[in-house]
Enzyme design. Structure first.
Site, PDB file in Angstrom:
ATOM      1  N   SER A   1       0.867  -1.278  -0.091  1.00 61.88           N
ATOM      2  CA  SER A   1      -0.281  -0.197  -0.022  1.00 61.88           C
ATOM      3  C   SER A   1       0.775   1.329  -0.253  1.00 61.88           C
ATOM      4  O   SER A   1       0.347   2.286  -0.641  1.00 61.88           O
ATOM      5  CB  SER A   1      -1.586  -0.055   1.396  1.00 61.88           C
TER       6      SER A   1
ATOM      7  N   HIS B   1       0.329   4.944   4.442  1.00 58.86           N
ATOM      8  CA  HIS B   1      -0.689   5.217   2.976  1.00 58.86           C
ATOM      9  C   HIS B   1       0.269   6.910   2.988  1.00 58.86           C
ATOM     10  O   HIS B   1       0.251   7.015   1.515  1.00 58.86           O
ATOM     11  CB  HIS B   1      -1.495   5.609   3.315  1.00 58.86           C
TER      12      HIS B   1
END
Length: 468
Positions: free
Chosen positions: A249, A301
């Site tokens: 991610s 993220h």
């Protein structure tokens, strides 16, 4: 034959006269252009004035006027990207293949984990000779051929146990810092929590990465992907040292940041830049906003996104040209943004690495950063008030709090409970802190120890790092 010869000769004379008159007109046009370009003196100005006065009846749509209009249009008109080689997204496809193969291996080794542990249990009971692989079906929640998935109550991504992920290279602060297994910052990018996690990430990688690689090539997307992923892993470990982390991610959000860099560096090359801006803004807000839900590592993220955006300013500048095909130099601002990441990126990564291995409390250095990872919902709810929040972003469940109880004369209504609370701030010195709770009623907890509601409630009330 004579008539035909005469007609041919007559046409040739007309062509010659037309060519001659065109040459005269072109000479006049060239003189006018020279007068415009030559530094003007008084005499030249007067000559130009008299010449323009004598030819004031010339139509404004002459060749000279058309040339001037074209130059003005070219200088102030739209720029176009110089088309380069259309690269194949080799790197993106390779990452998808590797992550998929690794995820399959996770499920295979998860089955092996049950097989080994069952064999050890048989040995402990003296039944090693009666061991049968089929007995594994009694302990593996979801057995599909040689692969084993945990129940969705344990792993809602449809994947393996945490122990298997750690054996295969998942990141966790203790292994990375105390045991110097720095390779986990890299290997965790290829591991996933399960099939659902893998599917979500690979779809995002194909959508974002394939277009960038086709335009800018394999080397540039590989640099953005790997550095963004490593930086996301480091910052995630700094802020969430006790959380076992896996997934691509951080690297994928780096490509999301690269899309912003591409848009801002090549704004004038987009047909509808404002529409692209608001579309990208909506997608960024939605994805980072969803990352503030519990059990998602939004530190990886967010910081992966930031790193990808910074690197893209240096790598994703497109050569441009005018409508006539003349190449245009990029502006000083483009040059500045190209050079700036060369100094910023190494410094940021070095500082993050120093913070990681010196045990700096990331939450003390960045007070608002916990809001990046999780925001209590609904906004404004009281996290200390029971059932006031749908989720309250407490660290009790993910950090692994435990407790011991002592009581006299079997009186479960008057017990002393010692909470073993994980330390999530200064974690390199001491991993847990004990908190004593007196005169506690533990009747429900003792009867059903699988019910974690009591432990979670007491963790929220007593553990110092329950809410960061």
């Amino acid at each position: 034959m004579v008539a035909h010869s005469f007609e041919t000769e007559l046409v040739s004379e007309e062509d010659q006269r037309a060519i001659h008159s065109a040459q005269i007109e072109l000479q006049e046009i060239d003189r006018e252009i020279d007068d415009e370009l030559r530094p003007r003196t008084k005499s030249s100005k007067s000559r130009s004035k008299s010449r323009s006065g004598s030819k004031s009846k010339r139509p404004s749509t002459s060749s000279a006027a058309r040339k001037k209009q074209f130059k003005k249009k070219e200088s102030s008109g739209k720029l176009y990207a110089i088309e380069g080689v259309d690269h194949r997204p080799v790197f993106v496809y390779l990452m998808v293949l590797i992550c998929t193969v690794v995820c399959i291996l996770e499920l295979f080794y998860n089955a092996k984990w049950y097989e080994v542990n069952n064999k050890e249990q048989f040995k402990l009971h003296g039944n090693s000779t009666d061991y049968n692989k089929n007995e594994m079906a009694l302990t593996c929640p979801i057995l599909v051929g040689p692969f084993c998935l945990e129940s969705f109550s344990v792993n809602f991504f449809g994947g393996p146990r945490v122990e298997v992920l750690l054996e295969m290279g998942a990141k966790r602060g203790e292994e990375i810092v105390k045991e110097w297994q720095i390779y986990r910052l890299f290997t965790c990018m290829f591991l996933h929590g399960g099939l659902v996690h893998l599917l979500m990430n690979m779809v995002a990688l194909l959508q974002l990465g394939a277009g960038i690689e086709r335009t800018y090539g394999t080397a540039k997307i590989a640099i953005i992907y790997i550095i963004s992923g490593l930086f996301g892993s480091m910052t995630s470990t700094i802020f969430n040292p006790d959380v076992v982390g896996v997934g691509a991610s951080g690297a994928i959000f780096g490509l999301f940041g690269a899309a912003w860099g591409d848009l801002l560096q090549n704004w004038e090359l987009y047909d509808t830049p404002c529409q692209s801006f608001f579309t990208l803004l909506l997608g960024t807000a939605l994805n980072l906003g969803l990352g503030t839900m519990p059990y998602l590592d939004n530190f990886a993220h967010f910081f992966g996104f930031v790193m990808g955006a910074i690197i893209s300013f240096a790598l994703l500048v497109t050569r441009r040209q005018t409508s006539s095909g003349r190449e245009v130099e990029i502006t000083w601002l483009h040059y500045f943004l190209e050079i700036l990441p060369l100094g910023i990126v190494p410094v940021i990564n070095f500082v993050a690495l120093v913070w990681l291995y010196t045990g700096v409390n990331g939450h003390s250095k960045c007070a608002f950063c916990n809001s990046v990872n999780c925001i209590p919902f609904p906004w404004g709810c009281d996290v200390y008030k029971e059932n006031d929040c749908i989720w309250d972003c407490n660290t009790c469940l993910t950090s692994g709090v435990s407790a011991d109880a002592s009581y006299l004369n079997d009186d479960l209504t008057d017990a002393n409970v010692t909470l073993h609370c994980p330390v999530l701030t200064d974690w390199t010195e001491k991993s847990t802190v004990d908190v004593l709770l007196q005169h506690e009623d533990i009747t429900v907890w003792i009867v059903d120890q699988e019910d974690e509601s009591y432990l979670m409630r007491k963790c929220k009330q007593g553990c110092p790092d329950a809410f960061l």
